[in-house]
Design a protein around this motif. Sequence first.
Motif, PDB file in Angstrom:
ATOM      1  N   ARG A  73       0.845  -1.195   0.000  1.00 51.78           N
ATOM      2  CA  ARG A  73       0.000   0.000   0.000  1.00 51.78           C
ATOM      3  C   ARG A  73       0.878   1.241   0.000  1.00 51.78           C
ATOM      4  NH1 ARG A  73      -2.711   3.844   3.371  1.00 51.78           N
ATOM      5  NH2 ARG A  73      -1.689   3.122   5.278  1.00 51.78           N
ATOM      6  N   VAL A  74       0.549   2.212  -0.846  1.00 52.58           N
ATOM      7  CA  VAL A  74       1.244   3.497  -0.860  1.00 52.58           C
ATOM      8  C   VAL A  74       0.541   4.394   0.155  1.00 52.58           C
ATOM      9  CG1 VAL A  74       1.946   5.488  -2.240  1.00 52.58           C
ATOM     10  CG2 VAL A  74       1.820   3.211  -3.299  1.00 52.58           C
ATOM     11  N   ALA A  75       1.245   4.732   1.235  1.00 48.27           N
ATOM     12  CA  ALA A  75       0.648   5.553   2.292  1.00 48.27           C
ATOM     13  C   ALA A  75       0.491   6.995   1.814  1.00 48.27           C
ATOM     14  CB  ALA A  75       1.517   5.505   3.546  1.00 48.27           C
ATOM     15  N   GLY A  76      -0.620   7.601   2.178  1.00 41.76           N
ATOM     16  CA  GLY A  76      -0.864   8.984   1.816  1.00 41.76           C
ATOM     17  C   GLY A  76      -2.346   9.247   1.633  1.00 41.76           C
ATOM     18  N   THR A  77      -2.676  10.384   1.057  1.00 44.24           N
ATOM     19  CA  THR A  77      -4.051  10.805   0.856  1.00 44.24           C
ATOM     20  C   THR A  77      -4.455  10.639  -0.604  1.00 44.24           C
ATOM     21  OG1 THR A  77      -3.865  12.463   2.617  1.00 44.24           O
ATOM     22  CG2 THR A  77      -5.669  12.740   1.052  1.00 44.24           C
ATOM     23  N   ILE A  78      -5.595   9.999  -0.833  1.00 46.26           N
ATOM     24  CA  ILE A  78      -6.153   9.873  -2.176  1.00 46.26           C
ATOM     25  C   ILE A  78      -7.330  10.840  -2.276  1.00 46.26           C
ATOM     26  CG2 ILE A  78      -7.267   8.358  -3.846  1.00 46.26           C
ATOM     27  CD1 ILE A  78      -5.840   5.998  -2.513  1.00 46.26           C
ATOM     28  N   PRO A  79      -7.263  11.840  -3.158  1.00 45.80           N
ATOM     29  CA  PRO A  79      -8.403  12.753  -3.319  1.00 45.80           C
ATOM     30  C   PRO A  79      -9.651  11.979  -3.740  1.00 45.80           C
ATOM     31  CG  PRO A  79      -6.449  13.654  -4.366  1.00 45.80           C
ATOM     32  CD  PRO A  79      -6.124  12.231  -4.006  1.00 45.80           C
ATOM     33  N   ARG A  80     -10.710  12.118  -2.965  1.00 46.90           N
ATOM     34  CA  ARG A  80     -11.919  11.351  -3.224  1.00 46.90           C
ATOM     35  C   ARG A  80     -12.959  12.183  -3.957  1.00 46.90           C
ATOM     36  NH1 ARG A  80     -10.356   6.091  -2.626  1.00 46.90           N
ATOM     37  NH2 ARG A  80      -9.133   5.853  -0.721  1.00 46.90           N
ATOM     38  N   LYS A  81     -14.135  11.627  -4.131  1.00 52.87           N
ATOM     39  CA  LYS A  81     -15.192  12.245  -4.923  1.00 52.87           C
ATOM     40  C   LYS A  81     -15.535  13.655  -4.468  1.00 52.87           C
ATOM     41  CE  LYS A  81     -20.031  11.567  -6.232  1.00 52.87           C
ATOM     42  NZ  LYS A  81     -21.198  10.667  -6.189  1.00 52.87           N
ATOM     43  N   ALA A  82     -15.692  13.867  -3.170  1.00 57.56           N
ATOM     44  CA  ALA A  82     -16.228  15.128  -2.675  1.00 57.56           C
ATOM     45  C   ALA A  82     -15.165  16.150  -2.314  1.00 57.56           C
ATOM     46  CB  ALA A  82     -17.136  14.877  -1.467  1.00 57.56           C
ATOM     47  N   GLU A  83     -13.973  15.710  -1.925  1.00 63.14           N
ATOM     48  CA  GLU A  83     -12.984  16.669  -1.430  1.00 63.14           C
ATOM     49  C   GLU A  83     -11.568  16.152  -1.644  1.00 63.14           C
ATOM     50  OE1 GLU A  83     -13.147  15.277   3.225  1.00 63.14           O
ATOM     51  OE2 GLU A  83     -14.442  16.908   2.574  1.00 63.14           O
ATOM     52  N   LEU A  84     -10.623  17.089  -1.622  1.00 64.63           N
ATOM     53  CA  LEU A  84      -9.227  16.719  -1.826  1.00 64.63           C
ATOM     54  C   LEU A  84      -8.681  15.873  -0.691  1.00 64.63           C
ATOM     55  CD1 LEU A  84      -7.820  20.107  -3.184  1.00 64.63           C
ATOM     56  CD2 LEU A  84      -8.068  17.984  -4.469  1.00 64.63           C
ATOM     57  N   GLY A  85      -9.223  16.053   0.518  1.00 69.62           N
ATOM     58  CA  GLY A  85      -8.746  15.302   1.676  1.00 69.62           C
ATOM     59  C   GLY A  85      -7.597  15.975   2.380  1.00 69.62           C
ATOM     60  N   VAL A  86      -7.174  17.135   1.880  1.00 72.77           N
ATOM     61  CA  VAL A  86      -6.108  17.912   2.504  1.00 72.77           C
ATOM     62  C   VAL A  86      -6.543  19.365   2.578  1.00 72.77           C
ATOM     63  CG1 VAL A  86      -4.214  16.390   1.830  1.00 72.77           C
ATOM     64  CG2 VAL A  86      -4.966  18.178   0.260  1.00 72.77           C
ATOM     65  N   GLU A  87      -6.061  20.075   3.598  1.00 75.89           N
ATOM     66  CA  GLU A  87      -6.416  21.485   3.774  1.00 75.89           C
ATOM     67  C   GLU A  87      -5.379  22.353   3.071  1.00 75.89           C
ATOM     68  OE1 GLU A  87      -9.108  22.719   5.222  1.00 75.89           O
ATOM     69  OE2 GLU A  87      -9.903  20.729   5.741  1.00 75.89           O
ATOM     70  N   ILE A  88      -5.720  22.851   1.892  1.00 82.20           N
ATOM     71  CA  ILE A  88      -4.812  23.721   1.160  1.00 82.20           C
ATOM     72  C   ILE A  88      -5.599  24.884   0.556  1.00 82.20           C
ATOM     73  CG2 ILE A  88      -3.049  22.001   0.631  1.00 82.20           C
ATOM     74  CD1 ILE A  88      -4.301  21.563  -2.083  1.00 82.20           C
ATOM     75  N   THR A  89      -4.911  25.980   0.303  1.00 86.63           N
ATOM     76  CA  THR A  89      -5.537  27.170  -0.255  1.00 86.63           C
ATOM     77  C   THR A  89      -5.889  26.953  -1.722  1.00 86.63           C
ATOM     78  OG1 THR A  89      -3.430  28.108  -0.974  1.00 86.63           O
ATOM     79  CG2 THR A  89      -4.147  28.602   1.302  1.00 86.63           C
ATOM     80  N   PRO A  90      -6.798  27.775  -2.290  1.00 93.06           N
ATOM     81  CA  PRO A  90      -7.090  27.675  -3.729  1.00 93.06           C
ATOM     82  C   PRO A  90      -5.835  27.814  -4.594  1.00 93.06           C
ATOM     83  CG  PRO A  90      -8.790  28.960  -2.652  1.00 93.06           C
ATOM     84  CD  PRO A  90      -7.730  28.703  -1.612  1.00 93.06           C
ATOM     85  N   GLY A  91      -4.894  28.661  -4.164  1.00 95.45           N
ATOM     86  CA  GLY A  91      -3.656  28.807  -4.931  1.00 95.45           C
ATOM     87  C   GLY A  91      -2.856  27.526  -4.981  1.00 95.45           C
ATOM     88  N   LYS A  92      -2.777  26.832  -3.856  1.00 87.71           N
ATOM     89  CA  LYS A  92      -2.051  25.561  -3.817  1.00 87.71           C
ATOM     90  C   LYS A  92      -2.832  24.462  -4.538  1.00 87.71           C
ATOM     91  CE  LYS A  92       0.880  26.357   0.204  1.00 87.71           C
ATOM     92  NZ  LYS A  92       1.309  25.882   1.529  1.00 87.71           N
ATOM     93  N   MET A 101     -16.528  12.128 -10.224  1.00 86.24           N
ATOM     94  CA  MET A 101     -15.865  11.030  -9.531  1.00 86.24           C
ATOM     95  C   MET A 101     -14.616  11.474  -8.802  1.00 86.24           C
ATOM     96  SD  MET A 101     -16.276   8.123 -12.496  1.00 86.24           S
ATOM     97  CE  MET A 101     -15.535   6.838 -11.496  1.00 86.24           C
ATOM     98  N   GLN A 102     -14.286  12.769  -8.890  1.00 85.74           N
ATOM     99  CA  GLN A 102     -13.074  13.273  -8.268  1.00 85.74           C
ATOM    100  C   GLN A 102     -13.289  14.750  -7.941  1.00 85.74           C
ATOM    101  OE1 GLN A 102      -9.918  13.089 -11.195  1.00 85.74           O
ATOM    102  NE2 GLN A 102     -11.174  13.998 -12.776  1.00 85.74           N
ATOM    103  N   PRO A 103     -12.515  15.302  -7.003  1.00 84.42           N
ATOM    104  CA  PRO A 103     -12.719  16.697  -6.594  1.00 84.42           C
ATOM    105  C   PRO A 103     -12.048  17.689  -7.542  1.00 84.42           C
ATOM    106  CG  PRO A 103     -11.035  15.709  -5.226  1.00 84.42           C
ATOM    107  CD  PRO A 103     -11.553  14.606  -6.115  1.00 84.42           C
ATOM    108  N   SER A 104     -12.246  17.519  -8.831  1.00 82.30           N
ATOM    109  CA  SER A 104     -11.645  18.412  -9.813  1.00 82.30           C
ATOM    110  C   SER A 104     -12.334  19.772  -9.849  1.00 82.30           C
ATOM    111  CB  SER A 104     -11.678  17.775 -11.207  1.00 82.30           C
ATOM    112  OG  SER A 104     -12.985  17.324 -11.531  1.00 82.30           O
ATOM    113  N   ASP A 105     -13.440  19.917  -9.116  1.00 81.73           N
ATOM    114  CA  ASP A 105     -14.136  21.205  -9.031  1.00 81.73           C
ATOM    115  C   ASP A 105     -13.805  21.938  -7.729  1.00 81.73           C
ATOM    116  OD1 ASP A 105     -15.446  19.404  -7.397  1.00 81.73           O
ATOM    117  OD2 ASP A 105     -17.463  20.054  -7.939  1.00 81.73           O
ATOM    118  N   ALA A 106     -12.751  21.502  -7.029  1.00 77.26           N
ATOM    119  CA  ALA A 106     -12.338  22.163  -5.786  1.00 77.26           C
ATOM    120  C   ALA A 106     -11.953  23.618  -6.066  1.00 77.26           C
ATOM    121  CB  ALA A 106     -11.166  21.418  -5.156  1.00 77.26           C
ATOM    122  N   PRO A 107     -12.202  24.534  -5.116  1.00 71.07           N
ATOM    123  CA  PRO A 107     -11.855  25.947  -5.320  1.00 71.07           C
ATOM    124  C   PRO A 107     -10.392  26.128  -5.711  1.00 71.07           C
ATOM    125  CG  PRO A 107     -13.205  25.702  -3.355  1.00 71.07           C
ATOM    126  CD  PRO A 107     -12.861  24.310  -3.809  1.00 71.07           C
ATOM    127  N   GLY A 108     -10.181  26.815  -6.826  1.00 73.63           N
ATOM    128  CA  GLY A 108      -8.828  27.078  -7.301  1.00 73.63           C
ATOM    129  C   GLY A 108      -8.315  26.085  -8.328  1.00 73.63           C
TER     130      GLY A 108
END
Length: 354
Positions: free
Chosen positions: A119-138, A273-280
């Motif tokens: 298993r590759v440890a880390g965060t997988i961006p899911r349907k509703a959200e990126l799963g990480v707290e980052i600014t629109p610029g990031k 199917m992915q959070p490609s519409d996240a702000p920024g």
Amino acid sequence: MPPEQPPVEGARPVRDEDAFDVGTVDSWLRQQTSLPDALPEVQQFSGGASNLTYLLRYPDRDLILRRPPAGTKAKGAHDMGREFRIQQQLAPVFPYVPRMVAHCNDTEVIGSEFYVMERVAGTIPRKAELGVEITPGKTKLLGYKLIDTLVDLHQVDPAAAGLSDLGKGEGYVERQVSGWSGRYRKAKTWNVPSFEKVMAWLEANRPDDVRICVIHNDFRLDNVVLAPDDPLKIVGVLDWELATLGDPLMDLGSAMAYWVQADDDWAFRWFRMQPSDAPGMISRDEIVRYYCEKSGLDASNWAFYEVFGLFRLAVIAQQIYYRYHHKQTRNPRFKNLWLPVNLLERRCRRIMSR
């Protein structure tokens, strides 16, 4: 005694219809690699709609098992040995693939072929959200890093990776238009459109291959893993079932079919199917321009690749729905997949009429 491991996002109890004998798998796996003296806890990832994916959680080691779904399968699909080999061969030249552990072609073990990887440890961006707290610029920067990773893959030398025999060579675009058209006709049910006008348009407008390279064929935000300590660093690319040697702009077109953005209509966004519409997040147009700048390729005929990607996605959804429609799977998530098939046909025709 090792510390209790944190839960893995997306892992759930195994559905009864997808269960296998844990002891049998554990016994087979111990012949392939060193393992702690304990049976693993087994969970199932609920996100996939094609191959079935399980978490094998040992006290100090997490493994992933992949196997085909039940029911009728498209010819050549769900080839576990092929998927295993692609990742194993890519590892020295493309550092984003998971580490392979073992492949089993003995169907007596769990009733089907399968393979196991780390298993590759880390965060997988899911349907509703990126799963990480980052600014629109990031978030925008993450979008560009995602496309950098795709460009890197398309620069891999197939011969250096030992994958020269992975595809069929020139004529990729022609084969794809013909092949996906045939698959759709075989999977059609009464409640979806014929797509005949779309298929005829693709045949009439198909370009020659721009070049042949290693392509992923399912490149999405929810198929990448972000580093646990750096949300802008991609450390893994998952789900290599459809990888082959093919045209890189076809790969980009297939990726953009999943790229629902913030200004898309509500119906299209409903099935994202992915959070490609996240702000920024960068738009499809920005992605195509950036990809062409980085790769040196010309996408002046982009409408073809865009329509093909949407059509291909419709075929994939319809093939899955076909299994549900004919009671080859009982997964309730597939019950309404005929609806996006209809939406995708309308979107194809709008692009064709521009």
